[in-house]
Design a protein around this motif. Structure first.
Motif, mmCIF file in Angstrom:
data_model
loop_
_atom_site.group_PDB
_atom_site.id
_atom_site.type_symbol
_atom_site.label_atom_id
_atom_site.label_comp_id
_atom_site.label_asym_id
_atom_site.label_seq_id
_atom_site.Cartn_x
_atom_site.Cartn_y
_atom_site.Cartn_z
ATOM 1 N N ASN A 116 42.974 39.631 44.764
ATOM 2 C CA ASN A 116 42.593 39.962 43.396
ATOM 3 C C ASN A 116 43.630 40.864 42.754
ATOM 4 O O ASN A 116 44.303 41.648 43.437
ATOM 5 C CB ASN A 116 41.229 40.653 43.378
ATOM 6 C CG ASN A 116 40.129 39.753 43.895
ATOM 7 O OD1 ASN A 116 40.148 38.550 43.655
ATOM 8 N ND2 ASN A 116 39.165 40.337 44.610
ATOM 9 N N ILE A 117 43.701 40.773 41.440
ATOM 10 C CA ILE A 117 44.560 41.664 40.671
ATOM 11 C C ILE A 117 43.740 42.245 39.522
ATOM 12 O O ILE A 117 42.666 41.747 39.179
ATOM 13 C CB ILE A 117 45.804 40.942 40.113
ATOM 14 C CG1 ILE A 117 45.370 39.800 39.173
ATOM 15 C CG2 ILE A 117 46.689 40.434 41.231
ATOM 16 C CD1 ILE A 117 46.543 39.161 38.425
ATOM 17 N N ALA A 118 44.263 43.317 38.936
ATOM 18 C CA ALA A 118 43.602 43.966 37.804
ATOM 19 C C ALA A 118 44.151 43.379 36.510
ATOM 20 O O ALA A 118 45.355 43.385 36.272
ATOM 21 C CB ALA A 118 43.833 45.468 37.840
ATOM 22 N N GLU A 119 43.242 42.878 35.700
ATOM 23 C CA GLU A 119 43.625 42.327 34.402
ATOM 24 C C GLU A 119 43.180 43.296 33.313
ATOM 25 O O GLU A 119 41.992 43.580 33.167
ATOM 26 C CB GLU A 119 42.965 40.967 34.181
ATOM 27 C CG GLU A 119 43.252 40.370 32.817
ATOM 28 C CD GLU A 119 42.413 39.142 32.518
ATOM 29 O OE1 GLU A 119 42.353 38.745 31.330
ATOM 30 O OE2 GLU A 119 41.791 38.602 33.456
ATOM 31 N N GLN A 120 44.135 43.820 32.592
ATOM 32 C CA GLN A 120 43.822 44.755 31.520
ATOM 33 C C GLN A 120 43.336 43.969 30.303
ATOM 34 O O GLN A 120 44.023 43.067 29.825
ATOM 35 C CB GLN A 120 45.045 45.593 31.172
ATOM 36 C CG GLN A 120 44.755 46.744 30.227
ATOM 37 C CD GLN A 120 46.011 47.532 29.895
ATOM 38 O OE1 GLN A 120 46.878 47.032 29.185
ATOM 39 N NE2 GLN A 120 46.120 48.738 30.413
ATOM 40 N N ARG A 121 42.133 44.337 29.804
ATOM 41 C CA ARG A 121 41.554 43.572 28.704
ATOM 42 C C ARG A 121 40.969 44.540 27.671
ATOM 43 O O ARG A 121 40.208 45.436 28.005
ATOM 44 C CB ARG A 121 40.466 42.639 29.212
ATOM 45 C CG ARG A 121 40.010 41.619 28.175
ATOM 46 C CD ARG A 121 38.932 40.715 28.741
ATOM 47 N NE ARG A 121 39.392 39.977 29.909
ATOM 48 C CZ ARG A 121 38.609 39.171 30.628
ATOM 49 N NH1 ARG A 121 37.331 39.045 30.290
ATOM 50 N NH2 ARG A 121 39.088 38.528 31.676
ATOM 51 N N GLN A 122 41.347 44.331 26.429
ATOM 52 C CA GLN A 122 40.829 45.173 25.349
ATOM 53 C C GLN A 122 39.416 44.718 24.992
ATOM 54 O O GLN A 122 39.111 43.525 24.967
ATOM 55 C CB GLN A 122 41.734 45.088 24.125
ATOM 56 C CG GLN A 122 41.435 46.149 23.070
ATOM 57 C CD GLN A 122 42.540 46.250 22.034
ATOM 58 O OE1 GLN A 122 43.430 45.419 21.989
ATOM 59 N NE2 GLN A 122 42.496 47.273 21.202
ATOM 60 N N VAL A 123 38.548 45.700 24.712
ATOM 61 C CA VAL A 123 37.151 45.396 24.406
ATOM 62 C C VAL A 123 36.729 46.142 23.150
ATOM 63 O O VAL A 123 37.342 47.132 22.747
ATOM 64 C CB VAL A 123 36.224 45.790 25.583
ATOM 65 C CG1 VAL A 123 36.503 44.923 26.799
ATOM 66 C CG2 VAL A 123 36.350 47.264 25.913
ATOM 67 N N PRO A 150 47.666 44.577 42.356
ATOM 68 C CA PRO A 150 46.745 44.040 43.369
ATOM 69 C C PRO A 150 45.653 45.072 43.667
ATOM 70 O O PRO A 150 45.916 46.262 43.761
ATOM 71 C CB PRO A 150 47.639 43.811 44.590
ATOM 72 C CG PRO A 150 49.024 43.764 44.053
ATOM 73 C CD PRO A 150 49.050 44.666 42.873
ATOM 74 N N ILE A 151 44.435 44.588 43.807
ATOM 75 C CA ILE A 151 43.316 45.484 44.074
ATOM 76 C C ILE A 151 42.500 44.951 45.243
ATOM 77 O O ILE A 151 42.526 43.755 45.553
ATOM 78 C CB ILE A 151 42.417 45.657 42.832
ATOM 79 C CG1 ILE A 151 41.887 44.303 42.351
ATOM 80 C CG2 ILE A 151 43.146 46.383 41.728
ATOM 81 C CD1 ILE A 151 40.902 44.410 41.202
ATOM 82 N N ARG A 152 41.805 45.876 45.880
ATOM 83 C CA ARG A 152 40.911 45.527 46.980
ATOM 84 C C ARG A 152 39.567 46.188 46.682
ATOM 85 O O ARG A 152 39.480 47.412 46.512
ATOM 86 C CB ARG A 152 41.462 46.011 48.319
ATOM 87 C CG ARG A 152 40.541 45.672 49.492
ATOM 88 C CD ARG A 152 41.130 46.086 50.837
ATOM 89 N NE ARG A 152 41.247 47.540 50.957
ATOM 90 C CZ ARG A 152 42.395 48.196 50.946
ATOM 91 N NH1 ARG A 152 43.539 47.551 50.794
ATOM 92 N NH2 ARG A 152 42.415 49.520 51.047
ATOM 93 N N VAL A 153 38.541 45.374 46.624
ATOM 94 C CA VAL A 153 37.190 45.876 46.371
ATOM 95 C C VAL A 153 36.543 46.179 47.705
ATOM 96 O O VAL A 153 36.321 45.286 48.522
ATOM 97 C CB VAL A 153 36.354 44.850 45.587
ATOM 98 C CG1 VAL A 153 34.938 45.391 45.350
ATOM 99 C CG2 VAL A 153 37.017 44.512 44.269
ATOM 100 N N THR A 154 36.268 47.448 47.949
ATOM 101 C CA THR A 154 35.644 47.835 49.209
ATOM 102 C C THR A 154 34.164 47.478 49.187
ATOM 103 O O THR A 154 33.533 47.419 48.124
ATOM 104 C CB THR A 154 35.807 49.342 49.451
ATOM 105 O OG1 THR A 154 35.244 50.042 48.345
ATOM 106 C CG2 THR A 154 37.274 49.699 49.586
ATOM 107 N N ALA A 155 33.616 47.269 50.372
ATOM 108 C CA ALA A 155 32.230 46.813 50.478
ATOM 109 C C ALA A 155 31.254 47.803 49.871
ATOM 110 O O ALA A 155 30.233 47.432 49.302
ATOM 111 C CB ALA A 155 31.880 46.562 51.941
ATOM 112 N N ASP A 156 31.556 49.105 49.985
ATOM 113 C CA ASP A 156 30.638 50.111 49.466
ATOM 114 C C ASP A 156 30.958 50.527 48.048
ATOM 115 O O ASP A 156 30.413 51.483 47.519
ATOM 116 C CB ASP A 156 30.654 51.368 50.356
ATOM 117 C CG ASP A 156 32.051 51.971 50.437
ATOM 118 O OD1 ASP A 156 32.999 51.293 50.025
ATOM 119 O OD2 ASP A 156 32.172 53.115 50.912
#
Length: 368
Positions: free
Chosen positions: A310-317, A352-358
């Protein structure tokens, strides 16, 4: 000989330069390799973008007031002979509370009653005499008028006697008493306060532009600082039909049940006026929003197109109303996506990002 030494020295210098150049080239190659090597993924916490019912609210501030509340006082001066209540006592309508010295008024009433009895006897006797024409009609009229005058005097004395004692005008709770037996009270002196707190009023003001959003019967969530975390629902009961010239606000009154008398008149109240029925809204945790001079944006978890991960996508909101740590997203996100809620300071577009289980959390919205 000198030529050989010069050649040898030149060879040594060239060899040294070649070695240094080779080492430098190797070092530059290593640095370029490190620079272009893939970055290790950053551990982040994420939350799901969800759609939840959301009820729009309008904040306001108000003050609690008793349904009925007065300062008890007595109309006439006198010496207190009996105090028939205790501080903090609950009383009912008509209950005796205070008695002033009334001996003079009682004596005047007794005189008036005696005179009334005599006038009634004269009137009855005159009624018989006028029938046999023993007295004139004018004399009988005088006796009738005298009877009416003495009736009025009895009523006057009765009222004067009644003013010497104080009764509760309505049911409620007595405050701290301010008189004792033997005190001489001036007229209108405050004896104690009486408050009916079975229900309360909460008065607040709204801008004139928002009056069209307020209706009789509308629900209001009430919170007082004395009881944090506890909410009570009030109902709009009255809207002032005039706009204040100075503030351009309109006064609104809501009725608040208070069955256990836990809320007291005078408390400051924070209000949330429920404006309409709940409607579905896209919401995320407020901590996901990152601010910049160019607007507000979030980092969305996105799949890498060329490599696994996964990667971080910067998105304006574009954001809307905020409440209880949640924020409405008007534009930029769709339900089902995941946004980064912690670790944004380490991210940029494509990191690149890593989502931890917790670190995966659900996105919950408070009760509409």
């Amino acid at each position: 000989m000198p030529g050989r030494r010069m050649v040898a020295m030149l060879v040594i210098v060239l060899s040294t330069v070649s070695l240094l150049a080779g080492y430098k080239a190797f070092w530059i190659k290593q640095q370029l390799h490190i620079l272009h090597a893939p970055k290790p993924p950053v551990s982040v916490a994420v939350a799901a973008v969800i759609e939840q019912p959301w009820q729009h609210q309008m904040p306001a501030a108000g003050t609690l007031k008793a349904l009925q509340g007065i300062d008890l006082s007595i109309e006439v001066p006198g010496v207190v002979t009996h105090v028939q209540f205790d501080s903090g006592q609950t009383v009912t309508a008509g209950q005796p509370l205070l008695q002033l010295d009334n001996q003079l008024e009682q004596a005047q009433l007794d005189i008036a009653l005696a005179n009334l009895g005599l006038a009634r006897q004269d009137f009855e006797r005159g009624k018989q005499l006028v029938q046999i024409q023993a007295i004139s009609k004018s004399e009988f009229d005088r006796l009738s008028s005298e009877l009416d005058r003495h009736k009025a005097l009895v009523k006057q004395s009765t009222v004067a006697l009644a003013k010497k004692h104080l009764t509760a005008p309505f049911s409620g709770t007595i405050g701290i008493r301010q008189v004792d037996v033997g005190d001489y009270l001036q007229s209108t002196a405050v004896v104690a306060s009486l408050q009916d707190t079975s229900s309360l009023y909460v008065d607040f003001h709204v801008p004139e532009q928002a009056v069209q959003l307020i209706e009789i019967g509308q629900s209001i969530q009430v919170t007082v600082s004395a009881r944090p975390g506890q909410h009570t629902v009030a109902t709009v009961s009255a809207i002032n039909p005039i706009v204040d010239d100075n503030t351009r606000n309109v006064r609104v009154r809501a009725t608040l049940p208070n069955p256990h008398n836990r809320l007291l008149p005078g408390m400051f109240a924070s209000l949330q006026v429920q404006l309409a029925a709940p409607v579905p809204q896209v919401v995320i945790p407020e901590g996901s929003i990152t601010y910049s001079p160019y607007g507000q944006y979030v980092y969305v978890v996105s799949q890498h197109k060329k490599a696994a991960g996964n990667i971080a996508e910067q998105r304006q909101v574009k954001t809307g109303e905020r409440r209880d740590g949640q924020v409405i997203i008007l534009e930029g996100l769709t339900p089902g996506e995941q946004v980064v809620t912690a670790g944004q300071q380490k991210l940029e577009q494509g990191t690149p990002i890593r989502v931890t289980a917790d670190a995966v959390s659900g996105n919950r919205v408070g009760a509409p």
